[in-house]
Write a protein that holds these residues in place. Structure first.
Motif, PDB file in Angstrom:
ATOM      1  N   LEU A 126       0.836  -1.191   0.000  1.00 12.22           N
ATOM      2  CA  LEU A 126       0.000   0.000   0.000  1.00 12.22           C
ATOM      3  C   LEU A 126       0.873   1.244   0.000  1.00 12.22           C
ATOM      4  CD1 LEU A 126      -2.699  -0.932   2.688  1.00 12.22           C
ATOM      5  CD2 LEU A 126      -2.876  -1.168   0.207  1.00 12.22           C
ATOM      6  N   ASN A 127       0.521   2.234  -0.813  1.00 10.65           N
ATOM      7  CA  ASN A 127       1.228   3.503  -0.757  1.00 10.65           C
ATOM      8  C   ASN A 127       0.698   4.294   0.442  1.00 10.65           C
ATOM      9  OD1 ASN A 127      -1.140   5.006  -1.495  1.00 10.65           O
ATOM     10  ND2 ASN A 127      -0.742   4.589  -3.661  1.00 10.65           N
ATOM     11  N   PRO A 128       1.344   5.403   0.811  1.00  9.28           N
ATOM     12  CA  PRO A 128       0.919   6.139   2.012  1.00  9.28           C
ATOM     13  C   PRO A 128      -0.551   6.530   2.044  1.00  9.28           C
ATOM     14  CG  PRO A 128       3.094   6.866   1.366  1.00  9.28           C
ATOM     15  CD  PRO A 128       2.629   5.927   0.290  1.00  9.28           C
ATOM     16  N   LYS A 129      -1.116   6.970   0.933  1.00  6.52           N
ATOM     17  CA  LYS A 129      -2.527   7.357   0.921  1.00  6.52           C
ATOM     18  C   LYS A 129      -3.424   6.152   1.159  1.00  6.52           C
ATOM     19  CE  LYS A 129      -6.061   9.677  -1.863  1.00  6.52           C
ATOM     20  NZ  LYS A 129      -6.382  10.347  -3.156  1.00  6.52           N
ATOM     21  N   GLU A 130      -3.132   5.040   0.472  1.00  8.73           N
ATOM     22  CA  GLU A 130      -3.909   3.815   0.659  1.00  8.73           C
ATOM     23  C   GLU A 130      -3.766   3.306   2.089  1.00  8.73           C
ATOM     24  OE1 GLU A 130      -3.501   1.916  -3.844  1.00  8.73           O
ATOM     25  OE2 GLU A 130      -1.897   1.636  -2.365  1.00  8.73           O
ATOM     26  N   TRP A 131      -2.570   3.460   2.630  1.00 12.65           N
ATOM     27  CA  TRP A 131      -2.289   3.035   4.000  1.00 12.65           C
ATOM     28  C   TRP A 131      -3.160   3.797   4.995  1.00 12.65           C
ATOM     29  CZ3 TRP A 131       0.120  -0.761   6.499  1.00 12.65           C
ATOM     30  CH2 TRP A 131       0.525  -0.573   7.820  1.00 12.65           C
ATOM     31  N   ASN A 132      -3.241   5.106   4.846  1.00  7.64           N
ATOM     32  CA  ASN A 132      -4.075   5.914   5.743  1.00  7.64           C
ATOM     33  C   ASN A 132      -5.533   5.460   5.708  1.00  7.64           C
ATOM     34  OD1 ASN A 132      -2.023   7.479   6.697  1.00  7.64           O
ATOM     35  ND2 ASN A 132      -2.653   9.363   5.660  1.00  7.64           N
ATOM     36  N   GLU A 133      -6.015   5.156   4.512  1.00  3.61           N
ATOM     37  CA  GLU A 133      -7.400   4.718   4.363  1.00  3.61           C
ATOM     38  C   GLU A 133      -7.632   3.375   5.046  1.00  3.61           C
ATOM     39  OE1 GLU A 133      -7.941   4.707   0.167  1.00  3.61           O
ATOM     40  OE2 GLU A 133      -8.096   6.896   0.010  1.00  3.61           O
ATOM     41  N   LEU A 134      -6.666   2.478   4.926  1.00  2.00           N
ATOM     42  CA  LEU A 134      -6.824   1.144   5.522  1.00  2.00           C
ATOM     43  C   LEU A 134      -6.782   1.194   7.043  1.00  2.00           C
ATOM     44  CD1 LEU A 134      -6.974  -1.992   5.079  1.00  2.00           C
ATOM     45  CD2 LEU A 134      -4.489  -1.969   5.376  1.00  2.00           C
ATOM     46  N   ILE A 135      -5.765   1.832   7.603  1.00  4.72           N
ATOM     47  CA  ILE A 135      -5.599   1.748   9.057  1.00  4.72           C
ATOM     48  C   ILE A 135      -6.613   2.594   9.816  1.00  4.72           C
ATOM     49  CG2 ILE A 135      -3.164   1.194   8.794  1.00  4.72           C
ATOM     50  CD1 ILE A 135      -2.482   4.012   9.747  1.00  4.72           C
ATOM     51  N   ALA A 136      -7.385   3.406   9.088  1.00  7.10           N
ATOM     52  CA  ALA A 136      -8.463   4.153   9.732  1.00  7.10           C
ATOM     53  C   ALA A 136      -9.697   3.290   9.943  1.00  7.10           C
ATOM     54  CB  ALA A 136      -8.818   5.382   8.885  1.00  7.10           C
ATOM     55  N   GLN A 137      -9.716   2.102   9.346  1.00  4.18           N
ATOM     56  CA  GLN A 137     -10.854   1.195   9.467  1.00  4.18           C
ATOM     57  C   GLN A 137     -10.837   0.470  10.816  1.00  4.18           C
ATOM     58  OE1 GLN A 137     -10.968  -1.418   6.029  1.00  4.18           O
ATOM     59  NE2 GLN A 137     -10.482   0.267   4.628  1.00  4.18           N
ATOM     60  N   ASP A 138     -12.020   0.244  11.375  1.00  2.00           N
ATOM     61  CA  ASP A 138     -12.123  -0.351  12.708  1.00  2.00           C
ATOM     62  C   ASP A 138     -11.785  -1.840  12.735  1.00  2.00           C
ATOM     63  OD1 ASP A 138     -12.922   2.076  13.763  1.00  2.00           O
ATOM     64  OD2 ASP A 138     -15.064   1.660  13.474  1.00  2.00           O
ATOM     65  N   ASP A 139     -11.902  -2.522  11.595  1.00  5.88           N
ATOM     66  CA  ASP A 139     -11.709  -3.970  11.589  1.00  5.88           C
ATOM     67  C   ASP A 139     -10.287  -4.388  11.216  1.00  5.88           C
ATOM     68  OD1 ASP A 139     -11.939  -3.078   8.981  1.00  5.88           O
ATOM     69  OD2 ASP A 139     -13.062  -4.824   8.279  1.00  5.88           O
ATOM     70  N   VAL A 140      -9.343  -3.457  11.304  1.00  9.89           N
ATOM     71  CA  VAL A 140      -7.947  -3.740  10.943  1.00  9.89           C
ATOM     72  C   VAL A 140      -7.092  -3.832  12.200  1.00  9.89           C
ATOM     73  CG1 VAL A 140      -5.893  -2.852   9.763  1.00  9.89           C
ATOM     74  CG2 VAL A 140      -8.146  -2.627   8.698  1.00  9.89           C
ATOM     75  N   ILE A 141      -6.248  -4.863  12.271  1.00 14.27           N
ATOM     76  CA  ILE A 141      -5.262  -4.978  13.341  1.00 14.27           C
ATOM     77  C   ILE A 141      -3.950  -4.416  12.811  1.00 14.27           C
ATOM     78  CG2 ILE A 141      -3.995  -6.526  14.871  1.00 14.27           C
ATOM     79  CD1 ILE A 141      -6.324  -8.464  14.720  1.00 14.27           C
ATOM     80  N   LEU A 142      -3.486  -3.333  13.407  1.00 12.93           N
ATOM     81  CA  LEU A 142      -2.288  -2.628  12.954  1.00 12.93           C
ATOM     82  C   LEU A 142      -1.113  -3.024  13.845  1.00 12.93           C
ATOM     83  CD1 LEU A 142      -0.901  -0.432  11.234  1.00 12.93           C
ATOM     84  CD2 LEU A 142      -1.765   1.257  12.882  1.00 12.93           C
TER      85      LEU A 142
END
Length: 310
Positions: A126-142
């Motif tokens: 994921l590029n930085p923009k895609e990364w921000n979108e993903l990790i803002a989701q509640d169902d993601v374990i970062l």
């Protein structure tokens, strides 16, 4: 078509600072590691370069620093050796970031201790923009795949700290604490991307279904992401004399305790527990008076050597 040096190097030229710092890696089969090591040793004798390169049968990894001509020379050498798909990032340092140049042979270019196949099995980049979108989701374990002292300097908002002292401990963390989450979205990151190449490969090998990682690591994120859009908190630990960097790849405010290696912020460096080269709040109780005296002796020798060079 093979990449060219111009394709690898950033467009902007070296700033007024003296040292170009280049972090690079590539997973690529190396048939004769000793031969490559020797030819690199011969090369670096002729150019003004410092840092560390690690060579293994699986590829090359490291961070080097020098003037623009030295960086160009080492880039061209590696391109000619077939390293034409390197993950490559540049930053700058006012002071010499490494004391000398080291070229090491190891079993792995980053030590996981478990056989994985990052060239064949790897997570979604994921590029930085895609990364921000993903990790803002509640169902993601970062998950921060870096070590505990790196996490302490800075990390992404809501990132999990595996509390590992070395990357070799990460497989055990996966086995004991992540195994029950194989059907969850897992997002992982590290400094430059190389540890996530292996960690995502490991998770997929273990049956995890959705695994993502930040392409180019935190360094690329801090380089490309405006501070006002960033989800990063704190500074990013780097393995050179700068200790940490921040947005725009500028040198951070943390300093390193040379007794234990932990990064210290400005307030921690003002505590009475901190003595340069001897102790800090994280290690003062871990060493004896005899060891501290030895550290003081070492520090005085370092200072004397610096004065002699001036």
């Amino acid at each position: 078509m093979n990449a060219t040096v111009e394709q690898l190097a950033p467009v902007e030229q070296q700033a007024s600072t003296s040292w170009v710092v280049a972090a690079l890696y590539q997973f690529k089969e190396v048939n004769d590691v000793a031969n490559l090591q020797q030819r690199l040793l011969d090369l670096v004798k002729t150019i003004n370069l410092c840092g560390t390169l690690i060579i293994a049968s699986e590829g090359i990894n490291g961070t080097v620093a020098g003037d623009r001509n030295a960086i160009h020379t080492i880039q061209q050498f590696l391109l000619n050796e077939g390293f034409n798909d390197m993950e490559y990032k540049e930053s700058f340092s006012e002071d010499k970031p490494f004391r000398k140049m080291k070229i090491k042979l190891k079993k792995e270019i980053v030590t996981l201790g478990v056989e994985v196949k990052p060239r064949n099995l790897v997570g979604h980049y994921l590029n930085p923009k895609e990364w921000n979108e993903l990790i803002a989701q509640d169902d993601v374990i970062l998950i921060d795949t870096r070590n505990d002292y790196e996490y302490k300097a800075g990390t992404f908002k809501n990132a999990v700290d595996p509390k590992t002292e070395s990357f070799r401990e990460f497989p055990e963390y996966v086995k004991t604490q992540l195994a029950e989450h194989k059907n969850k979205k897992i997002a992982m990151f590290c400094t430059g991307g190389i540890r996530c190449e292996k960690s995502t490969s490991l998770l997929l090998q273990e049956g995890f279904e959705e695994v993502y990682h930040l392409k180019g690591g935190v360094l690329k994120y801090l380089e490309e992401t405006p501070a006002e859009e960033s989800l990063w908190e704190g500074e990013c630990f780097v393995f050179d004399g700068r200790t940490t960097v921040k947005h725009g790849m500028e040198e951070g405010s943390n300093i390193k305790c040379h007794a234990c290696g932990w990064p210290l912020n400005e307030s921690e460096a003002k505590l009475t527990s901190y003595e340069h080269g001897v102790s800090c709040m994280y290690c003062i109780e871990q060493t004896s008076d005899k060891q501290k005296e030895s550290f003081r002796m070492r520090q005085s020798q370092i200072v004397a050597a610096k004065r002699k060079r001036l």
